[in-house]
Enzyme design. Structure first.
Site, PDB file in Angstrom:
ATOM      1  N   HIS A 462       0.809  -1.206  -0.098  1.00 14.12           N
ATOM      2  CA  HIS A 462      -0.123   0.064   0.016  1.00 14.12           C
ATOM      3  C   HIS A 462       0.895   1.299  -0.051  1.00 14.12           C
ATOM      4  O   HIS A 462       0.622   2.406  -0.463  1.00 14.12           O
ATOM      5  CB  HIS A 462      -1.099  -0.068   0.965  1.00 14.12           C
ATOM      6  CG  HIS A 462      -2.179  -0.861   0.882  1.00 14.12           C
ATOM      7  ND1 HIS A 462      -2.995  -1.597   1.857  1.00 14.12           N
ATOM      8  CD2 HIS A 462      -2.632  -1.183  -0.150  1.00 14.12           C
ATOM      9  CE1 HIS A 462      -4.007  -2.227   1.488  1.00 14.12           C
ATOM     10  NE2 HIS A 462      -3.945  -1.937  -0.034  1.00 14.12           N
ATOM     11  N   GLU A 699       8.742 -11.652 -34.626  1.00 13.85           N
ATOM     12  CA  GLU A 699       9.619 -11.797 -33.363  1.00 13.85           C
ATOM     13  C   GLU A 699      10.610 -12.800 -33.716  1.00 13.85           C
ATOM     14  O   GLU A 699      11.352 -12.992 -32.662  1.00 13.85           O
ATOM     15  CB  GLU A 699       8.589 -12.469 -32.232  1.00 13.85           C
ATOM     16  CG  GLU A 699       7.429 -11.455 -31.935  1.00 13.85           C
ATOM     17  CD  GLU A 699       6.432 -12.050 -31.078  1.00 13.85           C
ATOM     18  OE1 GLU A 699       6.667 -11.439 -29.555  1.00 13.85           O
ATOM     19  OE2 GLU A 699       5.684 -12.783 -31.329  1.00 13.85           O
ATOM     20  N   CYS A 770       5.882  -3.018 -31.618  1.00 15.34           N
ATOM     21  CA  CYS A 770       5.164  -3.054 -30.448  1.00 15.34           C
ATOM     22  C   CYS A 770       5.825  -3.669 -29.277  1.00 15.34           C
ATOM     23  O   CYS A 770       5.483  -3.715 -28.224  1.00 15.34           O
ATOM     24  CB  CYS A 770       3.793  -4.038 -30.860  1.00 15.34           C
ATOM     25  SG  CYS A 770       4.211  -5.455 -31.284  1.00 15.34           S
TER      26      CYS A 770
HETATM   27  C1  PEP Z   1       7.944  -8.618 -28.038  1.00 14.86           C
HETATM   28  O1  PEP Z   1       8.369  -9.957 -27.915  1.00 14.86           O
HETATM   29  O2  PEP Z   1       8.483  -7.674 -28.227  1.00 14.86           O
HETATM   30  C2  PEP Z   1       6.332  -8.447 -27.797  1.00 14.86           C
HETATM   31  C3  PEP Z   1       5.808  -7.348 -27.946  1.00 14.86           C
HETATM   32  O3  PEP Z   1       5.619  -9.619 -26.996  1.00 14.86           O
HETATM   33  P1  PEP Z   1       5.900  -9.749 -25.534  1.00 14.86           P
HETATM   34  O4  PEP Z   1       6.919  -8.985 -24.911  1.00 14.86           O
HETATM   35  O5  PEP Z   1       4.540  -9.779 -24.985  1.00 14.86           O
HETATM   36  O6  PEP Z   1       6.745 -11.208 -25.631  1.00 14.86           O
HETATM   37 MG    MG Z   2       6.946 -11.413 -27.883  1.00 19.46          MG
END
Ligand code: PEP
Ligand code: MG
Length: 838
Positions: A462, A699, A770
């Site tokens: 907290h 990836e 991303c």
């Molecule tokens: C990544 O591998 O860059 C990705 C966005 O996926 P995660 O981090 O959830 O594996």
């Molecule tokens: Mg990933």
């Protein structure tokens, strides 16, 4: 044995030995009466006999525990020794079977006294009445030696019954519910449930496994350690039993606003305080509890020990004292719990702890036994702390500070210590403490507080929540090195890096001050344009989206100016539970996120579990190298039923115009085709005719290198730089030993991103990023220069990224990217980026 004139039942000793009160059993589950009231025998021989006539209702498979039901209806558990389950039957011999009728004195179990005495934690054997709502213990023959068969205790039936010969219990309402709360029944939900239970007359118990809790006690509820997905049994008796079961079940099933995790990642474990070492001269490491940079002077917060006197001045006097003290603290907490915000919610949780009936019961029985109010209150708190300490989930362990907090407040109200005066703070104080209590933090002049560092504590305590809500950078779990820091010395806290620097050099101070000022200025300027559509200075459109893991994240992202969601990590719904979410549960969450995004694009990544995100309910065979095993899209293709449920949930709940579906961990086109065929089938079944964009994550190096082939069929590509870096550099993203080297700005990773963007562009597809690199301001111009046109970052970076992008031209970005591609190391790329910044 049954005295039908008085309605009481006498139990005889099932073992020979020394009879002790339950409170002396060195296991809080028993001493805290978590399983019911009873008595204990420290045995002197190895035979357990029936304490009354009755039936064997349960034999534990490890043979260390037997439960029987007397003819009278009392359920008696005899648990031989402590932690004897670990022996898995070694040293025990059963002489009865489940369902067998037995006579008092009949041999039930025998055991090897020496072996068990040697290997178990203790031989002491609790004898527990597990249906205490029906029976109360009358006389106890404790604190004496006893032989098996001698009187041990008497029981009285509590419930009204027409005839003693009729053992039919009062009607019991039973219902099972699955806990949907992402963080389980922790302090605040426990307080709300207890509140609801208290508004009914009926006694309600929640049970799970061998644990059972009075629903009117928030601490007991927490101590059940219920996590998401647990099936819990509600059982109630009494006038409004139906109503209380229905109301509590409905409240639990509603998720209490906590169905979605606040973050996609599992909670950080409560770190053990680090060893008393400096990681470099004058530099200590800690765990970030609230982000930011702080400069200031060390102020030590000492918590004085409060001594209490054990002996009371008579139960009537002590009980009045305790009531008055509780009343005074209750009034303070009630006032502090009014209003909104984290502070009010935390004070409301403290209020519920204060009125916990189990605390009151333990304290009252100690007062009745002649103890002082202060001693009794401390004992009650200590027992509950012992139970919490025994739970494996760090979030429950972190509640110990809350209990300690109300312990101190009541002791102060009892006059055991003077009212705690707030430590006077100089301007720009950096507070050093062993473990800060919420009331201490609230009591400080927070305008003067620059930062906080504690020896212990956890990032979900907290105090951490309060510090974050007050924008005070905080580190926890720094370890005892903090004790070596003198008050008054200058300190620098870089919470984001998990570092505390003692007596920083003049250069470091100047650089940090400049950074703090620059951050503040940049943020203020960036916020002005945070809600504009993002273009480079020369008009190239770059979409700035946010990564999400919950509805709350979506709200934050929209407020921060995100133009959509570039990665919804749906696995947050699938982790930390015992069965996968069904279609309705998923649809509810996806739909809610889409509504918050209000027409903005929503890229939903399909299930990405396996590897570093294990799900216990998936029968993934033991893998030597899970990062290279069944994970990402491979799981969906391995378990198409699971995949189909998710696709149906997405397609039913997210409007087609907003919906983009993205597959994780693609390595080859065949995977994409197989998944797409499934999606098309589900779409056709749902009679959805609009186009739904169906893309992939890049990836794996394979996907980057063959992006031109994949983009011929995939509608978009989004680079997951976290995994792409790990697979390109052969460095485990979770391995601390290589953490310093795994930098996505490595030229090798950048070349793969360029390849992905080229492959996408060849077919007119957009390529985004991303992974974590999208949130790295140093990387943003390079990524745009490499051809990336969408960045999905953490919400709090959105405004800064937009401001940065709108100040650059594509040409500048491309020139920088070309230099980065031929750099020899990530460090060189970072140096180039920093120069480009000037
Ligand atoms: C990544 O591998 O860059 C990705 C966005 O996926 P995660 O981090 O959830 O594996
Ligand atoms: Mg990933």
């Amino acid at each position: 044995m049954i005295d039908s004139s008085s309605g009481s039942l006498a139990l005889t000793a099932p073992l020979s030995g020394w009879v002790a009160p339950l409170s002396e059993v060195p296991d809080a589950v028993f001493s805290g009466k978590m399983m019911g009231d009873g008595i204990a025998i420290d045995p002197t021989d190895g035979n357990v006999v029936a304490p009354c006539d009755g039936k064997i209702v349960h034999l534990h498979h490890a043979h260390h525990a037997v439960t029987m039901k007397s003819l009278f209806g009392a359920e008696i558990l005899i648990h031989v020794g402590l932690e004897t389950v670990a022996l898995q039957g070694r040293g025990f011999t059963m002489h009865v079977i489940e369902g067998q009728q037995v006579k008092a004195g009949e041999l039930l179990v025998s055991f090897d006294l020496d072996l068990i005495g040697h290997e178990a934690k203790s031989l002491i054997t609790p004898i527990i009445i597990t249906n205490g709502e029906e029976f109360a213990i009358g006389q106890r023959f404790d604190n004496r030696a006893i032989a098996a068969g001698q009187p041990l205790l008497t029981l009285h039936r509590l419930a009204q019954q027409t005839s003693l010969a009729d053992p039919v219990p009062q009607h019991e309402i039973i219902r099972k519910v699955i806990v949907p709360l992402a963080h389980g029944i922790h302090a605040r939900p426990a307080a709300r449930l207890a509140d609801l239970a208290k508004s009914h007359d009926a006694e309600l118990f929640l049970s799970w496994g061998q644990r059972r809790a009075n629903a009117k006690s928030p601490v007991a509820l927490m101590s059940l350690g219920l996590v998401k997905g647990t099936e819990v049994t509600l059982s109630a008796r009494g006038r409004d039993a139906d109503a209380v079961v229905a109301a509590v079940a409905a409240l639990i099933e509603s998720g209490m606003g906590e169905k979605e995790a606040e973050h996609h990642a599992p909670p950080a474990p409560t770190p053990e305080p680090a060893k008393a070492v400096w990681i470099a001269p004058g530099v200590a490491a800690g765990v970030r509890a609230a982000p930011g940079l702080a400069l200031g002077v060390a102020v030590r917060l000492k918590v004085a020990e409060i001594a209490v006197i054990e002996a009371g001045q008579g139960p009537a006097y002590e009980s009045r004292q305790l009531e008055e003290a509780l009343g005074a603290v209750r009034a303070l907490l009630t006032a502090a719990s009014k209003g909104r915000g984290p502070q009010a919610a935390i004070m409301a949780a403290h209020l519920a702890f204060l009125d916990d009936p189990e605390l009151a019961e333990t304290a009252n029985s100690a007062v009745t036994a002649g103890k002082s109010a202060a001693f009794a209150w401390r004992r009650a708190i200590e027992q509950q702390i012992a139970v919490l300490r025994g739970l494996s989930d760090p979030r429950f362990v972190e509640r110990i500070a809350d209990l300690t907090d109300i312990e101190r407040q009541v002791l102060v109200a009892l006059g055991c210590a003077p009212a705690e005066e707030a430590t006077p703070l100089p301007d720009q104080a950096v507070l050093l403490a062993d473990d800060l209590l919420p009331s201490q933090l609230v009591g400080l002049d927070t305008a003067k507080l620059a930062g906080i560092a504690t020896v212990r504590g956890g990032p979900t305590s907290h105090v951490a929540i309060l510090a974050a809500s007050m924008n005070i950078p905080a580190l926890v779990a720094c370890g005892p090195v903090l004790e070596e820091i003198a008050a008054g010395v200058r300190l620098l806290i870089d919470a984001d890096q998990g570092r505390l620097v003692v007596d920083p050099t003049a250069e470091l101070i100047a650089a940090t001050e400049a950074k703090i000022a620059e951050r503040a200025e940049r943020r203020a300027a960036a916020m002005v344009g945070a809600h504009k559509t993002c273009h480079t200075k020369d008009g190239v459109r770059v979409e700035i989206a946010a990564n999400l893991g919950s509805v709350a994240d979506a709200e934050k992202a929209v407020a921060a100016g995100a133009e959509g969601c570039g990665l919804l990590r749906t696995e947050f719904l699938f982790l930390e539970r015992q069965s996968p979410p069904d279609e309705a549960e998923q649809a509810e969450v996806y739909g809610a996120i889409a509504r918050v995004l209000d027409g903005r694009p929503l890229v939903i990544r399909t299930l990405d579990i396996g590897g570093d995100k294990p799900a216990a309910y998936l029968p993934i065979p033991e893998e030597e190298n899970p990062a290279l095993g069944l994970r990402g899209v491979r799981i969906s293709l391995w378990k198409p039923d699971l995949f189909e449920i998710q696709l149906r949930a997405i397609l039913k709940s997210v409007p087609a115009a907003q919906c983009r579906i993205m597959l994780p961990m693609i390595a080859s086109l065949s995977e994409f085709r197989e998944a797409k065929a499934l999606m098309e089938r589900v779409k056709a079944e749902l009679k959805i005719e609009e186009k739904i964009e169906f893309g992939i994550m890049v990836e794996t190096p394979a996907a980057a290198i063959t992006a031109d082939i994949l983009a011929a069929e995939a509608d978009f590509l989004s680079v997951g730089t976290n995994d792409l870096s790990q697979y390109t550099l052969a460095m485990d993203r979770g391995n601390a030993s290589v953490a310093a080297q795994i930098d996505a700005l490595h030229p090798a990773v950048l070349r793969l991103i360029e390849k992905a963007a080229e492959g996408g562009a060849r077919h007119g597809r957009w390529t985004g990023v991303c992974g974590g690199l999208a949130s790295d301001l140093a990387a943003v111009p390079i990524l745009i220069g490499l051809g990336v046109r969408e960045l999905s970052a953490t919400a709090n970076q959105v405004a800064d990224i937009k401001a940065l992008v709108s100040g650059m031209t594509l040409e500048d970005c491309q020139a920088l990217a070309q230099r980065a591609l031929v750099a020899t190391s990530p460090a060189e790329v970072r140096a180039l980026a920093a120069k480009g910044d000037k």
